[in-house]
Design an enzyme around this catalytic site. Structure first.
Site, PDB file in Angstrom:
ATOM      1  N   GLY A 251       0.800  -1.214   0.000  1.00 59.09           N
ATOM      2  CA  GLY A 251       0.000   0.000   0.000  1.00 59.09           C
ATOM      3  C   GLY A 251       0.833   1.265   0.000  1.00 59.09           C
ATOM      4  N   ASP A 252       2.145   1.101   0.165  1.00 60.53           N
ATOM      5  CA  ASP A 252       3.010   2.272   0.198  1.00 60.53           C
ATOM      6  C   ASP A 252       2.930   3.051  -1.110  1.00 60.53           C
ATOM      7  OD1 ASP A 252       5.544   3.546   1.607  1.00 60.53           O
ATOM      8  OD2 ASP A 252       5.969   3.366  -0.532  1.00 60.53           O
ATOM      9  N   VAL A 253       2.713   4.344  -1.001  1.00 61.62           N
ATOM     10  CA  VAL A 253       2.527   5.168  -2.197  1.00 61.62           C
ATOM     11  C   VAL A 253       3.760   5.160  -3.093  1.00 61.62           C
ATOM     12  CG1 VAL A 253       2.114   7.502  -3.009  1.00 61.62           C
ATOM     13  CG2 VAL A 253       0.864   6.643  -1.053  1.00 61.62           C
ATOM     14  N   LEU A 255       6.119   2.924  -3.272  1.00 62.73           N
ATOM     15  CA  LEU A 255       6.294   1.594  -3.857  1.00 62.73           C
ATOM     16  C   LEU A 255       5.357   1.409  -5.046  1.00 62.73           C
ATOM     17  CD1 LEU A 255       7.721  -1.105  -3.625  1.00 62.73           C
ATOM     18  CD2 LEU A 255       6.019  -1.801  -1.927  1.00 62.73           C
ATOM     19  N   TRP A 293      12.266   1.770  -4.153  1.00 67.72           N
ATOM     20  CA  TRP A 293      12.280   3.120  -3.569  1.00 67.72           C
ATOM     21  C   TRP A 293      13.491   3.892  -4.075  1.00 67.72           C
ATOM     22  CZ3 TRP A 293      10.962   1.060   1.931  1.00 67.72           C
ATOM     23  CH2 TRP A 293       9.589   1.173   2.156  1.00 67.72           C
TER      24      TRP A 293
END
Length: 302
Positions: A251-253, A255, A293
DNA sequence: ATCCAGGGGTCAC
DNA sequence: GTGACCCATGGA
């Protein structure tokens, strides 16, 4: 009194420059200082607070204690800390073999060679950092962290400079939520940090306790049972603190943006594709996330 | 002014 | 289990 320099041989596929790049990026991290291709950092040890300095020279990382105890036991602790911080004892060649099997990612094995997954050994610090960073931009997150650390953390002084240590759970458990609010923490962030700190003080949450659980799902469940720790935070903390390979911050933006930029997914809802993609990197999932990242800093991609 | 950022909790289905 | 909605605050 001079102490002998600690020498740690640099392993294959290690780049001090890449690691420095990550630590320095464009953000104002209050927990270390980078200057002249060297790192200064203060940490808590069982023997007292220590300030140390790292530079690379002649195939070794050279570590010097600048302030605090320097007895052999403390130096051993410091050596272990640095090895864990930079993940020095992992053979990451298999990860590069995985990368090279995917034409979209193969360039990373060359362009980012030697970048290690930089950890946050202290799980309490890792969780607090997650909560601070939830749903706000990183520039502001680092500002909030600095305010918290400068107000509640201990520090060492050396050569007219101040080096901060992240506050321990006991201190933050006693911090007033109103004072955090005054530092521009949201009501939720203030409550979450206070709650997590109290959980650590009460012994209901600890790095050792989480590490002792039998598997990854059990660790996730134990962490997410606390208010303020969702799946993203639980996985991030497991990745940075315990180095659990499956700890992908789903859910990391950033990523998701990287996955789109590499043509892995077309939009952020394709969970099946994401799972299949990471499934091919079993054992190296968090390294893959970390390198994705890293790729966000390459302007041509973004 | 508007959208977004290294999310999480809650509540309805 | 999934999705809609709210929270909260600075950065660009």
């Amino acid at each position: 009194m001079d102490h002998p320099t600690i020498l740690i041989p640099v392993p294959p596929f290690f780049s001090f420059q890449e690691c420095l790049w990550f630590l320095n990026r464009n953000y104002d991290d209050c927990l270390h200082v980078i200057s002249d291709n060297a790192i200064w950092k203060a940490i808590q040890t069982p023997f007292g607070d220590v300030l140390f300095h790292i530079q690379e020279h002649g195939g070794f990382l050279e570590i010097e204690t600048l302030a605090g105890p320097a007895n052999p036991e403390c130096r051993d602790f410091l050596t272990s800390f640095v090895k864990e911080w930079f993940d020095l004892e992992r053979d990451i060649q298999p990860f590069y073999a995985h990368l090279k099997r995917d034409k979209r990612l193969a360039y990373m094995a060359d362009d980012f060679t030697g970048l290690r997954l930089i950890g946050i050994s202290d799980m309490f610090e890792a969780l607090c950092w997650c909560i601070i960073g939830q749903q706000i931009n990183l520039t502001f997150a680092y500002k909030l962290k600095r305010r918290l650390v400068e107000r509640f953390g201990r520090h060492l002084e050396w050569d007219n400079q101040v080096f901060y240590i992240f506050p321990d759970a006991e201190t933050l458990a006693n911090a007033e939520v109103d004072e955090l609010r005054a530092m521009q923490f949201s009501e939720k962030k203030a409550q979450y940090i206070s709650g997590i700190a109290r959980a650590f003080v009460a012994g209901m949450l600890s790095k050792e306790g989480i590490a002792a659980l039998p598997d990854f799902p059990a660790q996730q469940k134990a962490l997410t049972s606390h208010k303020g720790i969702g799946i993203w935070t639980a996985n991030y903390a497991l990745m940075k603190s315990l180095r659990v390979p499956q700890g992908i911050p789903h859910g990391d933006v950033g990523l998701l943006n990287a996955l789109v930029a590499h043509g892995i997914i077309a939009d952020r809802t394709e969970k099946d594709k994401i799972n299949a993609f990471f499934g091919a990197f079993a054992g190296w999932e968090t390294y893959l996330a970390f390198y994705l990242w890293r790729s966000l800093a390459v302007k041509a991609l973004v």
